[in-house]
Design an enzyme around this catalytic site. Sequence first.
Site, short mmCIF file in Angstrom:
data_model
loop_
_atom_site.label_atom_id
_atom_site.label_comp_id
_atom_site.label_asym_id
_atom_site.label_seq_id
_atom_site.Cartn_x
_atom_site.Cartn_y
_atom_site.Cartn_z
N LYS A 86 0.56 -0.99 0.01
CA LYS A 86 -0.72 0.10 -0.14
C LYS A 86 1.43 0.89 -0.33
O LYS A 86 2.07 1.28 0.24
CB LYS A 86 -1.16 -0.03 1.26
CG LYS A 86 -1.63 1.35 0.73
CD LYS A 86 -3.02 0.45 2.76
CE LYS A 86 -4.13 2.05 2.66
NZ LYS A 86 -4.35 1.49 4.56
N SER A 161 -8.93 1.24 3.08
CA SER A 161 -9.16 2.45 2.51
C SER A 161 -7.49 1.47 1.07
O SER A 161 -7.06 2.50 0.03
CB SER A 161 -7.62 3.22 2.76
OG SER A 161 -7.23 2.75 4.34
N SER A 185 -9.08 -0.84 7.36
CA SER A 185 -9.57 -0.51 6.10
C SER A 185 -8.75 -1.92 5.57
O SER A 185 -7.45 -1.77 3.79
CB SER A 185 -7.94 0.52 5.80
OG SER A 185 -8.53 1.61 5.92
N1 GLN Z 1 -12.67 3.74 7.15
C1 GLN Z 1 -11.81 4.17 7.86
C2 GLN Z 1 -12.18 5.48 7.42
O1 GLN Z 1 -12.09 6.11 6.49
C3 GLN Z 1 -11.23 3.58 7.68
C4 GLN Z 1 -10.28 3.90 7.48
C5 GLN Z 1 -8.44 3.20 8.31
O2 GLN Z 1 -8.75 1.89 8.59
N2 GLN Z 1 -7.22 3.30 7.22
O3 GLN Z 1 -11.35 6.45 8.33
#
Ligand code: GLN
Length: 494
Positions: A86, A161, A185
């Site tokens: 990532k 994400s 994420s």
């Molecule tokens: N969807 C969650 C957010 O927008 C989790 C994001 C993540 O785990 N980096 O914060």
Amino acid sequence: MEAAVPEPRFRSLAAVRAALAAGRLTVEALVRHYLDRIAADNERLNVFVEVFSDEALAKARALDDRLAREGLEAVGRLCGMVLSVKDVLCLRDHQVTAASRILEGFHSLYTATALERLLAEDAIIIGRVNCDEFAMGSSTENSHYGPTRNAAEPERVPGGSSGGSAVAVQADMCLASIGSDTGGSVRQPAAFCGVVGLKPTYGRISRHGLLAYASSFDQIGTLTHTVADAALLLELMAGPDAYDATCSARPVPPFGESLKGEVPPARIAWFPEALDHPGLDARIRQQTTDYLERLRGQGHQLEPVSFELLEYVVPAYYVLTTAEASSNLSRYDGVRYGWRHPEARTVEEVYTRTRTEGFGAEVKRRIMLGAFVLSAGYYEAYYGRAQKVRRLIVERLQALFRDFDFVAMPASPVLPWRLGELQDDPVSMYLADIYTVLANLAGLPAIALPMGRVDGLPVGIQFMAAPFREMELLRFADSLNERGREGVSEGAME
Ligand code: GLN
């Protein structure tokens, strides 16, 4: 509709290594296979933002030389593991941008500890993959590079994400991917794409070299086809690190080698508040209750446990993470890292114009929200109270894990939505994180496994365990993920 992606050629490192040992495969041929897959589908799915072709091929050839001379015993435990990472993990002398304009052109000065340890075992990193900007989002649409698409249905999001990571594995562009999970994420995109997503206990893996979003939540995780590969990658990345004071000094069990053997009947709690939630898609609810019924049929014990705090998890998560983000992201000022607004003249202009045009809308929304909840007049009302909620959640779960091994719930209340569908409705998107943020609020290890499909779209089941109980969690998950285990057998190999 466009052609679907083919079934993965290999579903596990064990299958790759068996083929290497039998002389049916070389590491170079394996890397070429993934490069071909990337060439075939990256344009339409927008997964890789950079491919390290020459470097990966050079490493593969060097490994093939060593294999030819000395055999599998002479190479690292990850020889044959082709990874994507990532775009939030530092790899020395390579770009890292968190999918943000503000880091355009920035090159890492060092390698993240977790990646360093994988490379030391001869893993090959084939490229960096797309994600939501600074890991803020649930759909991989908040990216400077444009959205990534779900290979199961390219009109739909892959989750986020770590959406690039999930699709890279789903679409056979690499064997596994390293992502990060602050509020789901890794697990939610894994569920949206039909792969295995593991978020370890907070502090299990060093965060050194992971671009920070919310430091008391962030944890590196894996996206794989099999639980066995998740276990091995975890084992090799985990353990104390002088560069991260929050990284646990606990000894790391041999996760990668301990999955075999009988799994004792587990005591599994499920929350009626989660399964009766009005936001839960009825079809996912049905799949989940059927799945839990099957577990009961296999001899596991399942019990409803009321968890009244569920309605507070998303608000607490968004207050605390935006507060931490507003502080963490203050370092991107146009002076030290990456992009600087070309027309800014004064110091003030450098800051404001760089940050105004360097960050995307969602990141700015969160920086402002975070600054607000931390501001003098509101600190106690928001940040202070959210901290207290977090403490209550931790204590409640500590008590629960005295009586249970795992908590089960869906990974997401909804199916992968259409691209653009929730772009103007951030609150709906935040609410879709309801089942995943709990593990981060309490620092628990959690895993998402493929549970089946609804209308052709993958759905995932999630299990959480008490802190540092990854061993039990992985063994249990491995016993359930039958499809994943098939990948190790000779028949399913090529
Ligand atoms: N969807 C969650 C957010 O927008 C989790 C994001 C993540 O785990 N980096 O914060």
